[in-house]
Design a protein around this motif. Structure first.
Motif, PDB file in Angstrom:
ATOM      1  N   LEU A 138     -18.252 -18.629  53.963  1.00 51.52           N
ATOM      2  CA  LEU A 138     -18.111 -19.067  52.580  1.00 51.52           C
ATOM      3  C   LEU A 138     -19.254 -18.571  51.703  1.00 51.52           C
ATOM      4  O   LEU A 138     -19.055 -18.246  50.525  1.00 51.52           O
ATOM      5  CB  LEU A 138     -18.015 -20.596  52.526  1.00 51.52           C
ATOM      6  CG  LEU A 138     -16.744 -21.162  53.186  1.00 51.52           C
ATOM      7  CD1 LEU A 138     -16.821 -22.680  53.278  1.00 51.52           C
ATOM      8  CD2 LEU A 138     -15.504 -20.735  52.429  1.00 51.52           C
ATOM      9  N   LEU A 139     -20.459 -18.490  52.266  1.00 47.22           N
ATOM     10  CA  LEU A 139     -21.569 -17.950  51.478  1.00 47.22           C
ATOM     11  C   LEU A 139     -21.330 -16.483  51.158  1.00 47.22           C
ATOM     12  O   LEU A 139     -21.586 -16.029  50.035  1.00 47.22           O
ATOM     13  CB  LEU A 139     -22.893 -18.112  52.220  1.00 47.22           C
ATOM     14  CG  LEU A 139     -24.078 -17.534  51.428  1.00 47.22           C
ATOM     15  CD1 LEU A 139     -24.358 -18.389  50.194  1.00 47.22           C
ATOM     16  CD2 LEU A 139     -25.313 -17.404  52.275  1.00 47.22           C
ATOM     17  N   GLY A 140     -20.838 -15.726  52.139  1.00 45.53           N
ATOM     18  CA  GLY A 140     -20.511 -14.331  51.870  1.00 45.53           C
ATOM     19  C   GLY A 140     -19.499 -14.204  50.752  1.00 45.53           C
ATOM     20  O   GLY A 140     -19.627 -13.346  49.869  1.00 45.53           O
ATOM     21  N   ASP A 141     -18.498 -15.084  50.768  1.00 37.58           N
ATOM     22  CA  ASP A 141     -17.502 -15.078  49.692  1.00 37.58           C
ATOM     23  C   ASP A 141     -18.145 -15.378  48.339  1.00 37.58           C
ATOM     24  O   ASP A 141     -17.799 -14.770  47.320  1.00 37.58           O
ATOM     25  CB  ASP A 141     -16.412 -16.117  49.982  1.00 37.58           C
ATOM     26  CG  ASP A 141     -15.561 -15.754  51.192  1.00 37.58           C
ATOM     27  OD1 ASP A 141     -15.619 -14.581  51.627  1.00 37.58           O
ATOM     28  OD2 ASP A 141     -14.851 -16.636  51.705  1.00 37.58           O
ATOM     29  N   CYS A 142     -19.077 -16.341  48.314  1.00 41.98           N
ATOM     30  CA  CYS A 142     -19.781 -16.680  47.068  1.00 41.98           C
ATOM     31  C   CYS A 142     -20.575 -15.490  46.534  1.00 41.98           C
ATOM     32  O   CYS A 142     -20.597 -15.229  45.324  1.00 41.98           O
ATOM     33  CB  CYS A 142     -20.719 -17.863  47.294  1.00 41.98           C
ATOM     34  SG  CYS A 142     -19.894 -19.452  47.479  1.00 41.98           S
ATOM     35  N   LEU A 143     -21.218 -14.766  47.440  1.00 40.75           N
ATOM     36  CA  LEU A 143     -21.995 -13.601  47.026  1.00 40.75           C
ATOM     37  C   LEU A 143     -21.090 -12.521  46.438  1.00 40.75           C
ATOM     38  O   LEU A 143     -21.414 -11.908  45.417  1.00 40.75           O
ATOM     39  CB  LEU A 143     -22.788 -13.055  48.215  1.00 40.75           C
ATOM     40  CG  LEU A 143     -23.970 -13.913  48.680  1.00 40.75           C
ATOM     41  CD1 LEU A 143     -24.475 -13.446  50.042  1.00 40.75           C
ATOM     42  CD2 LEU A 143     -25.103 -13.878  47.658  1.00 40.75           C
ATOM     43  N   PHE A 144     -19.952 -12.280  47.091  1.00 41.52           N
ATOM     44  CA  PHE A 144     -18.985 -11.317  46.553  1.00 41.52           C
ATOM     45  C   PHE A 144     -18.542 -11.725  45.146  1.00 41.52           C
ATOM     46  O   PHE A 144     -18.543 -10.924  44.218  1.00 41.52           O
ATOM     47  CB  PHE A 144     -17.746 -11.240  47.454  1.00 41.52           C
ATOM     48  CG  PHE A 144     -17.875 -10.303  48.625  1.00 41.52           C
ATOM     49  CD1 PHE A 144     -18.278  -8.989  48.448  1.00 41.52           C
ATOM     50  CD2 PHE A 144     -17.547 -10.726  49.903  1.00 41.52           C
ATOM     51  CE1 PHE A 144     -18.382  -8.115  49.526  1.00 41.52           C
ATOM     52  CE2 PHE A 144     -17.647  -9.868  50.984  1.00 41.52           C
ATOM     53  CZ  PHE A 144     -18.064  -8.558  50.802  1.00 41.52           C
ATOM     54  N   ALA A 145     -18.135 -12.992  45.005  1.00 47.83           N
ATOM     55  CA  ALA A 145     -17.607 -13.474  43.730  1.00 47.83           C
ATOM     56  C   ALA A 145     -18.655 -13.397  42.631  1.00 47.83           C
ATOM     57  O   ALA A 145     -18.364 -12.994  41.486  1.00 47.83           O
ATOM     58  CB  ALA A 145     -17.098 -14.911  43.891  1.00 47.83           C
ATOM     59  N   HIS A 146     -19.885 -13.773  42.947  1.00 48.62           N
ATOM     60  CA  HIS A 146     -20.937 -13.761  41.930  1.00 48.62           C
ATOM     61  C   HIS A 146     -21.253 -12.325  41.504  1.00 48.62           C
ATOM     62  O   HIS A 146     -21.503 -12.063  40.319  1.00 48.62           O
ATOM     63  CB  HIS A 146     -22.198 -14.439  42.471  1.00 48.62           C
ATOM     64  CG  HIS A 146     -23.193 -14.776  41.405  1.00 48.62           C
ATOM     65  ND1 HIS A 146     -23.190 -15.960  40.710  1.00 48.62           N
ATOM     66  CD2 HIS A 146     -24.217 -14.048  40.887  1.00 48.62           C
ATOM     67  CE1 HIS A 146     -24.168 -15.963  39.820  1.00 48.62           C
ATOM     68  NE2 HIS A 146     -24.811 -14.812  39.918  1.00 48.62           N
ATOM     69  N   ALA A 147     -21.235 -11.411  42.471  1.00 46.79           N
ATOM     70  CA  ALA A 147     -21.495 -10.007  42.142  1.00 46.79           C
ATOM     71  C   ALA A 147     -20.443  -9.467  41.182  1.00 46.79           C
ATOM     72  O   ALA A 147     -20.766  -8.768  40.207  1.00 46.79           O
ATOM     73  CB  ALA A 147     -21.516  -9.169  43.420  1.00 46.79           C
TER      74      ALA A 147
END
Length: 348
Positions: A132-141
């Protein structure tokens, strides 16, 4: 001087001292250190916008960033045609966040316990938080990329992210498929690793005023450099030293990932040797690592990989002929020499 000009023995090791023409990483990036510092500060500012309960995880992923290779490529590529500006800082942050997301997800899929000499996020907090953190990083980028006045940046970042994730899926599909061809192998490398190198160089040029021809040249440089870098990383998994590499070694073998050293063995080994190797790989035990490495070396797997890396790096240098003869262009050339120097040290 071509980066492949070092004399080498049949086992892939250099039989002469490394040329002093190869600059250190610190020397190459010294002119853009202030830029990299700005990128680091901006990254921390972006992570501060995360929910406080998950910001700790994001900071953990960000800490000990390594060499900041992709932000350095943004800065050097931009400097070949123009001046460094705030847009370049922002796009470097975007690309680095996408890269961090891929590392978090990679460590889950590889079951890696170490990353940059400390426990991976997954080893520290588990796979669920890491996914989920990886997903958050993708989305924020992607949200940050959408802040540019031109949609070209967001489109390029979105397309690159799609390529990276597609490459990861293809690689996952090919785990333990020992009949993978070189063409299939290089396709995955270009998608999952080289794409972000190419993106960093292309957008660095775009946001500094490069012509279409110059952007294409910078993209090609990044694509060839990134492919060479991933082959080096694949070799590091077999021929590196864990305390120097700062990450778990042997994970590619343990997870059934096909790499160039293994492909070379498969192309050159006898049927009996392949069956022996297959038995080790299908029932992997870390105690077999030395035997596997010895079999790879019997067929010159490291030497072949070094030659392929050298050719890719020569191609990346050739792509720079379309760029102005400025110090940053020379720094990009020196970067290929640095990577070849690291490659030459493998197995020593």
């Amino acid at each position: 001087m071509a980066v492949t000009s070092l004399n080498r023995t049949d086992n892939g090791r250099s039989d002469a001292p490394l040329s002093p023409a190869f600059a250190s990483w610190e020397t190459i990036v010294a002119p853009v250190h202030p830029f990299l510092d700005r990128v680091t500060r901006r990254l921390h500012e972006q992570i501060a916008q995360f929910d406080p309960e998950i910001a700790e995880y994001a900071r953990y992923a960000l800490d000990k960033q390594g060499k900041q290779l992709r932000p350095a490529l943004v800065a050097l590529a931009g400097s070949t045609v123009g001046k460094l500006n705030d847009d370049l800082v922002t796009v470097a942050v975007v690309i680095e966040m996408v890269h961090l997301a891929t590392l978090v997800h990679d460590d889950i899929m590889d079951g890696a316990e170490l990353r940059r000499r400390r426990p991976t996020l997954a080893a520290q907090w588990g796979n669920e938080v890491s996914v989920l953190l990886g997903d958050c990083l993708f989305a924020h980028a992607l949200r940050l990329a959408a802040s540019f006045p031109t949609p070209a940046v967001c489109r390029a970042v979105s397309q690159a992210t799609l390529q990276v994730c597609t490459g990861e899926i293809l690689q996952t599909h090919r785990r333990r498929r020992w009949t993978v061809t070189r063409e299939e192998y290089f396709k995955v490398l270009e998608m999952k690793t080289a794409e972000l190198f190419a993106l960093a160089c292309e957008l660095g040029g775009l946001l500094a005023g490069a012509t279409a021809e110059q952007q294409a040249a910078l993209r090609l440089y990044g694509l060839k450099l990134g492919t060479a870098y991933q082959i080096y990383d694949d070799c590091l998994d077999v021929y590196g030293v864990e305390r120097v590499a700062g990450k778990s070694l042997g994970t590619d073998l343990a997870t059934g990932k096909v790499t160039l050293p293994l492909l070379t063995f498969w192309e050159r080994a006898s049927g009996e040797e392949r069956q022996e190797m297959l038995g080790w790989l299908e029932k992997w035990d870390n105690g077999q690592f030395g035997q596997v490495r010895a079999r790879l070396e019997r067929h010159g797997a490291l030497a072949e990989s070094v030659q392929v890396i050298g050719r890719l790096l020569d191609d990346s240098v050739a792509a720079l002929s379309a760029l102005p003869a400025r110090p940053p262009t020379e720094a990009l050339k020196a970067l290929t020499g640095f990577l070849f120097q690291q490659t030459a040290a493998l197995g020593v």
